[in-house]
Design a protein around this motif. Structure first.
Motif, PDB file in Angstrom:
ATOM      1  N   CYS A  97       0.997  -1.264  -0.089  1.00 34.69           N
ATOM      2  CA  CYS A  97       0.282   0.040  -0.117  1.00 34.69           C
ATOM      3  C   CYS A  97       0.923   1.290   0.214  1.00 34.69           C
ATOM      4  CB  CYS A  97      -0.974   0.212   1.105  1.00 34.69           C
ATOM      5  SG  CYS A  97      -2.233   1.265   0.952  1.00 34.69           S
ATOM      6  N   HIS A 241      -4.014   6.947  -3.157  1.00 36.57           N
ATOM      7  CA  HIS A 241      -3.494   6.051  -2.244  1.00 36.57           C
ATOM      8  C   HIS A 241      -4.459   4.659  -2.530  1.00 36.57           C
ATOM      9  CE1 HIS A 241      -4.617   4.443   2.244  1.00 36.57           C
ATOM     10  NE2 HIS A 241      -3.582   4.058   1.927  1.00 36.57           N
ATOM     11  N   HIS A 332       4.033   2.136   1.940  1.00 39.65           N
ATOM     12  CA  HIS A 332       3.945   2.364   3.578  1.00 39.65           C
ATOM     13  C   HIS A 332       3.732   0.902   4.299  1.00 39.65           C
ATOM     14  CE1 HIS A 332       0.062   4.313   2.501  1.00 39.65           C
ATOM     15  NE2 HIS A 332      -0.178   2.985   3.045  1.00 39.65           N
ATOM     16  N   HIS A 402       2.887   7.711   7.670  1.00 34.93           N
ATOM     17  CA  HIS A 402       2.437   7.753   6.330  1.00 34.93           C
ATOM     18  C   HIS A 402       0.811   8.521   6.322  1.00 34.93           C
ATOM     19  CE1 HIS A 402      -0.271   4.623   7.756  1.00 34.93           C
ATOM     20  NE2 HIS A 402      -1.077   4.635   6.534  1.00 34.93           N
TER      21      HIS A 402
HETATM   22 MN    MN Z   1      -2.538   2.675   2.927  1.00 32.94          MN
END
Ligand code: MN
Ligand code: 5GP
Ligand code: MN
Length: 482
Positions: A97, A241, A332, A402
């Motif tokens: 991710c 994201h 992250h 993050h």
């Molecule tokens: Mn994430």
């Protein structure tokens, strides 16, 4: 349960750096006093449990730390490669991710008109499936090549700047464009996973994954760096994201079983059955790391393909000449082999992200001199930030938070936050309204800014700890949520 007195025995190193002697080992916490006071006993209990894994040489929390499965989100944990451990719980289930920011030629004025922003949201939604109801438009992609060769193996037709001399940022401006691994391990991937993987490549996914159009304000003292990065005041950027979708998650059950068997054979474990681990140099450890690399490749390409879709949407609204070079793509949820102090270490970052300083050799080539952009989102109703690492970050293996981090569970948010409160933080009804793709805010109430910690306190914690410096502040204008 860790007793409160124990937490009070910490050493204050100054500069938002605290060191806490937990029964099982020492935990570093990077937080200002206000955030530190709000962390609560549960996160320490979890750290104490994680510190029971043998041989750990560094464990820390960033200010966004909050309870996760087996391990808190906001954990950095480091072992020596030679005799260390790997733990899927300290990687997280959404392997790879990450955040990605793209620059655009637009400025705030170009998209202030709500009609234009609505059109943009619709155009992007047409190109990027945001939930599982619609499948990927790139199902003909050679998925095996994708997971084995990473971004470098992607067909040129999907790389917007592949034919533009001197401006090939798509491959160079990412934390890692190719994770190489032993492809013998691909035999552990079951056929349903290949099917789901194809259906989902280039799709956003639900929950806190997002595509967001933001306008940036450059921090006065960092103008020189911003300039070198191609960023201007009032410029519109796109923040993305997303992670490895089901590809990373589907492997979870398999490797968890693997680790559980190893642990019970050796008769070791902790009080939390969700915390699994094994030495790096075991079949179980190696299998996990190799499968993890496939998910890291998948995740980077997933974000690349999402961005490719956003570009197609942008072209529909602003004309075919629009370019959207990537500023940076940064993960992250991973465990990476990195050299620190001349020694090979396995650095786990679960909800923490790299912030390398200027001149550090691990920087992607274009950012060797300046350090790379560090992308820290806040929420859809608050600011997000772009920072750059500092040399003092060495004390935390160059890791920072993050995001702002959850402060309320999804359920608690739905119970405690009203739609009115959410609307007012989205400035609904004003010219400054932050537009969302959802027809009603009710359906995404659990993603309201009120679900997250105060991002300004989080940034204050990181900057005050000399881990990173703010380069730009980004304000949201339009958000697409899964
Ligand atoms: Mn994430
Ligand atoms: P993760 O799911 O990776 O743990 O968290 C991502 C972070 O993104 C959260 O901690 C939160 O601060 C941030 N975030 C979540 N939703 C949004 C959004 O819609 N827009 C922005 N700018 N940030 C978000
Ligand atoms: Mn994720």
């Amino acid at each position: 349960q860790i007793v409160k007195e124990l937490m009070d025995l910490y050493t204050d190193h100054g500069n938002n750096h605290k060191e806490i002697p937990l029964p099982a080992g020492r935990l570093h916490v990077f937080a200002n006093d206000e955030i530190f006071a709000s962390l609560g006993a549960k996160v320490y209990d979890m750290a104490d449990n994680n510190l029971r894994i043998p041989g750990n040489i560094h464990m820390s929390y960033t200010p966004d730390a909050h309870v996760g499965i087996g391990t808190c989100i906001g954990t950095t944990a480091v072992w020596d490669m030679a005799d260390g451990y790997v733990s899927p719980s300290i990687v997280g289930s959404d392997i790879g991710c990450g955040m990605r920011v793209h620059l655009t030629p637009l400025s705030k004025e170009d998209i202030l008109d709500k009609k234009v922003r609505r059109e943009l949201i619709r155009a992007v939604e047409k190109m990027v499936p945001v939930n599982n109801r619609s499948a990927s438009t790139y199902q003909d992609i050679d998925l095996e090549k994708v997971v084995t060769h990473g971004l470098k193996g992607l067909p040129q037709q999907y790389i917007p700047d592949a034919y533009t001399p001197n401006r090939k940022t798509s491959i160079s401006h990412v934390e890692n464009a190719q994770f190489t691994f032993d492809t013998d391990y691909l035999e552990y991937i079951q056929s349903p996973q290949w099917g789901r993987g194809k259906k989902q490549i280039g799709t956003l996914g639900g929950g806190n994954h997002f595509i967001e159009f933001q306008v940036i304000e450059i921090e006065e003292e960092q103008r020189e760096i911003a300039d070198k990065w191609g960023m201007k005041d009032g410029q519109v950027v796109v923040m993305i994201h997303s992670g490895s979708r089901a590809w990373g998650a589907m492997m979870g059950r398999e490797y968890k079983k693997d680790f559980e068997i190893w642990m019970s054979k050796k008769g070791i474990g902790t009080r939390d059955p969700n915390l699994v681990f094994a030495p790096i140099n075991t079949d179980e450890g190696q299998r996990y790391l190799n499968l993890m690399y496939s998910a890291l490749n998948y995740a980077v390409i997933n974000r690349h393909m999402i961005a490719y879709g956003v570009l197609e949407g942008m072209k529909e609204v602003f004309g075919s000449k629009v370019e959207m070079p990537v500023l940076y793509d940064l993960m992250h949820n991973y465990a990476l082999e990195e050299k620190h102090d001349g020694k090979s270490r396995l650095v786990h970052r679960k909800g923490t992200t790299r912030a390398l300083p200027p001149g550090h050799s691990l920087n992607a080539t274009p950012y060797q001199e300046t350090g790379h952009p560090v992308l820290i989102p806040g929420s859809m109703g608050t600011a997000s930030y772009i920072l750059v690492g500092q040399s003092e970050g060495v004390k935390n293996y160059y890791s920072v938070c993050h995001g702002a981090g959850r402060i309320r569970s999804r359920r608690a948010t739905k119970e405690q936050v009203t739609v009115d409160e959410f609307s007012s933080s989205m400035k609904v009804g004003t010219d400054e309204e932050i537009l969302v793709n959802h027809r009603s805010l009710q359906t995404i109430l659990d993603e309201s800014p009120q679900a997250y910690k105060d991002v300004d306190q989080i940034i204050d914690s990181v900057v005050g700890a000399n881990l990173a410096t703010v380069v730009a502040r980004c304000r949201p204008l339009a958000v697409i949520k899964g």
